[in-house]
Design an enzyme around this catalytic site. Structure first.
Site, PDB file in Angstrom:
ATOM      1  CG  ASN A  23      -2.123  -1.095   0.810  1.00 18.31           C
ATOM      2  OD1 ASN A  23      -1.852  -1.638  -0.614  1.00 18.31           O
ATOM      3  ND2 ASN A  23      -3.032  -1.023   1.698  1.00 18.31           N
ATOM      4  CB  CYS A 116     -14.054  -5.289  -5.398  1.00 17.26           C
ATOM      5  SG  CYS A 116     -13.548  -5.241  -3.191  1.00 17.26           S
ATOM      6  NE  ARG A 121     -12.018  -1.319  -1.678  1.00 16.45           N
ATOM      7  CZ  ARG A 121     -10.548  -1.620  -1.560  1.00 16.45           C
ATOM      8  NH1 ARG A 121     -10.144  -2.511  -1.745  1.00 16.45           N
ATOM      9  NH2 ARG A 121      -9.460  -1.116  -0.911  1.00 16.45           N
TER      10      ARG A 121
HETATM   11  C1  UD1 Z   1      -6.473   1.357   1.197  1.00 14.63           C
HETATM   12  C2  UD1 Z   1      -5.637   0.630   1.129  1.00 14.63           C
HETATM   13  C3  UD1 Z   1      -6.962  -1.079   1.786  1.00 14.63           C
HETATM   14  C4  UD1 Z   1      -7.397  -0.752   2.441  1.00 14.63           C
HETATM   15  C5  UD1 Z   1      -8.121   0.463   3.408  1.00 14.63           C
HETATM   16  C6  UD1 Z   1      -8.469   1.208   4.174  1.00 14.63           C
HETATM   17  C7  UD1 Z   1      -4.241   0.688  -0.798  1.00 14.63           C
HETATM   18  C8  UD1 Z   1      -4.186   0.198  -1.774  1.00 14.63           C
HETATM   19  N1  UD1 Z   1      -5.622   0.117  -0.116  1.00 14.63           N
HETATM   20  O1  UD1 Z   1      -7.857   0.929   0.775  1.00 14.63           O
HETATM   21  O2  UD1 Z   1      -5.764  -2.725   2.273  1.00 14.63           O
HETATM   22  O3  UD1 Z   1      -8.180  -1.827   3.473  1.00 14.63           O
HETATM   23  O4  UD1 Z   1      -6.944   1.367   2.942  1.00 14.63           O
HETATM   24  O5  UD1 Z   1      -7.082   1.610   5.074  1.00 14.63           O
HETATM   25  O6  UD1 Z   1      -3.795   1.505   0.096  1.00 14.63           O
HETATM   26  N2  UD1 Z   1     -14.212   5.347   0.945  1.00 14.63           N
HETATM   27  C9  UD1 Z   1     -15.774   6.239   0.591  1.00 14.63           C
HETATM   28  N3  UD1 Z   1     -15.956   7.082  -0.808  1.00 14.63           N
HETATM   29  C10 UD1 Z   1     -13.907   7.524  -1.527  1.00 14.63           C
HETATM   30  C11 UD1 Z   1     -13.093   6.578  -0.947  1.00 14.63           C
HETATM   31  C12 UD1 Z   1     -13.895   5.525   0.139  1.00 14.63           C
HETATM   32  O7  UD1 Z   1     -17.002   6.294   0.898  1.00 14.63           O
HETATM   33  O8  UD1 Z   1     -14.231   8.047  -2.115  1.00 14.63           O
HETATM   34  C13 UD1 Z   1     -15.147   4.438   2.268  1.00 14.63           C
HETATM   35  C14 UD1 Z   1     -14.943   3.327   1.872  1.00 14.63           C
HETATM   36  O9  UD1 Z   1     -16.020   2.902   1.659  1.00 14.63           O
HETATM   37  C15 UD1 Z   1     -14.437   2.966   3.174  1.00 14.63           C
HETATM   38  C16 UD1 Z   1     -13.787   3.653   3.793  1.00 14.63           C
HETATM   39  O10 UD1 Z   1     -13.795   5.014   2.945  1.00 14.63           O
HETATM   40  O11 UD1 Z   1     -16.139   2.102   3.613  1.00 14.63           O
HETATM   41  C17 UD1 Z   1     -11.981   3.624   3.720  1.00 14.63           C
HETATM   42  O12 UD1 Z   1     -11.910   3.557   2.404  1.00 14.63           O
HETATM   43  P1  UD1 Z   1     -10.637   4.067   2.434  1.00 14.63           P
HETATM   44  O13 UD1 Z   1      -9.859   4.573   3.231  1.00 14.63           O
HETATM   45  O14 UD1 Z   1     -10.481   5.594   0.772  1.00 14.63           O
HETATM   46  O15 UD1 Z   1      -9.456   2.444   1.110  1.00 14.63           O
HETATM   47  P2  UD1 Z   1      -8.795   2.816   0.314  1.00 14.63           P
HETATM   48  O16 UD1 Z   1      -8.242   3.899  -0.699  1.00 14.63           O
HETATM   49  O17 UD1 Z   1      -9.740   1.999  -1.352  1.00 14.63           O
END
Ligand code: UD1
Length: 416
Positions: A23, A116, A121
């Protein structure tokens, strides 16, 4: 390797060097796109997600070479600003390229990554950040087009500390005119390293590790070199492995402070730990006590270790409750663990685990990356052989889980 067989009930012993962080490296590879020159990254893990990101970089015109664990990216020429759909489907985190593409070329074309296996997500926070910087977001023929004549520094305030959205906001604002302030930013170690990485390329970012990041726009970057830290989630997986199998292992090549939520929990569950500057010694004798755990953004307990801890508790002692607050789909692992005899009840965001030991080997299917690793961990606490199918999920994030656990004395092998 599509199937892994584990012969359980062997304790672990030895020393394991942890691969570079997945990550952390993925956003760094994306960041290389910002610079019209060469970026060198050391300690790159040789995992499928990295190979996928390499494929995208090459498709958009970068010259890349992965030599062992050293990656050299020359992004002098970018020939396209569109991330091919097949890559978005196979790796959701390819969305991280839209920030640097937008910053470098004023255009980023992707498609919605869609749901996914670990939940919905959404990417609304990523798009909100781009819009705040002055970009226009359009949807045409199932493509998502983000464009801007100029990006201008702005105040970006996240309602939730999304890791990916914080990274995209950082990457898009490196060249924005003036100052960008990101509030409600994620504080994960991977964000801190991305700030260090970008500053090392010539960006000007302050506040790394806090919820307020300030980016002073610059006009260009320069050639740079960086070493990726060890993967805290892989380290946490092997911590879970020794708790399930019992034994005594030394996990090296990590920053133990990045794992403190997991190590504190491990100690409460009965493991004895000794921390060193770049490693962790774990001694586990007897069955782990089940505890109550809630996943939350860093420095809370990571959602990426929830499945592995569920596997440990399933073979532990007593009753524990796991509350998943980040990804709603992460309990898919419970269904597979039940095939091994685990007693797990799901109630919305909560899983109630009654420990049982030993579990019994059976055929199971990896539901996702961390869930797959959790089934390997559970296999270590099973009587007989556990056969895990669809292990390509595990290869997205682990260089070779069989190599690593065999080196610690596990009886485990991968098969095509
Ligand atoms: C990253 C990590 C993943 C980890 C996650 C949380 C990478 C490649 N992946 O994923 O391994 O599990 O952080 O620590 O670094 N959300 C929204 N809107 C958005 C984006 C996110 O509502 O635009 C929500 C998601 O649905 C989720 C939460 O925010 O419930 C956390 O997501 P996020 O922190 O963005 O995770 P990732 O960046 O996808």
């Amino acid at each position: 390797m599509s199937v892994i067989q584990v012969q359980g009930l062997r304790s672990l012993k030895g020393e394991i060097k942890i691969q570079g962080s997945k990550n952390a490296v993925l956003p760094m590879m994306a960041a290389a796109v910002l610079h019209k020159g060469t970026t060198v990254i050391h300690n790159v893990p040789r995992i499928q997600d990295v190979f996928c990101m390499l494929g995208i970089l090459q498709r958009i015109g970068c010259d890349c070479r992965l030599d062992g664990t050293t990656l050299i990216v020359n992004a002098s020429t970018i020939t396209q600003a569109e991330i091919p759909e097949e890559y978005i489907k196979s790796m959701r985190s390819s969305i991280i390229l839209s920030g640097p593409l937008l910053g470098r070329t004023g255009l980023a074309v992707t498609s919605f990554p869609g749901g996914c296996s670990i939940g919905q997500r959404p990417i609304d926070l990523h798009l909100y950040a781009f819009q705040r910087l002055g970009a226009v977001v359009e949807e045409k023929a199932e493509k998502l087009i983000v464009s801007a004549r100029t990006l201008t520094g702005a105040d970006i305030e996240f309602r939730f500390p999304s890791v990916g959205a914080t990274e995209n906001a950082l990457l898009a604002s490196v060249f924005a005119k003036g100052t960008t302030v990101i509030r409600g930013a994620a504080k994960e170690p991977e964000i801190t390293t991305l700030c260090e990485f970008l500053n090392n390329m010539g960006a000007k970012i302050e506040g790394a590790g806090t919820s307020k990041l300030t980016v002073m726009g610059v006009k260009s970057l320069h050639d740079s070199e960086f070493i990726v830290a060890g993967d805290r989630i892989v380290a946490g997986t092997y911590l879970a492995a020794v708790m399930a199998a019992e034994g005594n292992i030394f996990i090296k090549g990590i920053r133990p402070e990045e794992l403190s939520a997991a190590t504190t929990l491990a100690e409460r569950m009965g493991a004895e730990l000794k921390t060193y500057r770049d490693g962790l010694e774990v001694y586990m004798k007897g069955r782990p006590d089940c505890m109550d755990v809630v996943t939350s953004p860093y420095p809370g307990f990571p959602t990426d270790l929830q499945s592995q801890i569920m596997a440990v508790m399933a073979s532990g002692h007593g009753t524990g409750r796991l509350m998943e607050t980040i990804f709603e789909g992460r309990f898919a692992t419970a269904k597979e663990l039940r095939k091994l005899g685990a007693d797990i009840m799901i109630d919305g965001k909560r899983a109630i685990v009654h420990g049982l030991y030993p579990l019994s080997g059976n055929r199971v299917t990896a539901p996702d990356l961390r869930g797959g690793a959790a089934l390997v961990v559970a296999g270590l606490a099973c009587e007989g052989v556990t056969e895990i199918h669809e292990c390509y999920h595990i290869e997205r994030g682990y260089e070779d889980i069989c190599r690593d656990l065999s080196s610690l004395g596990a009886v485990i092998r991968g098969m095509e």
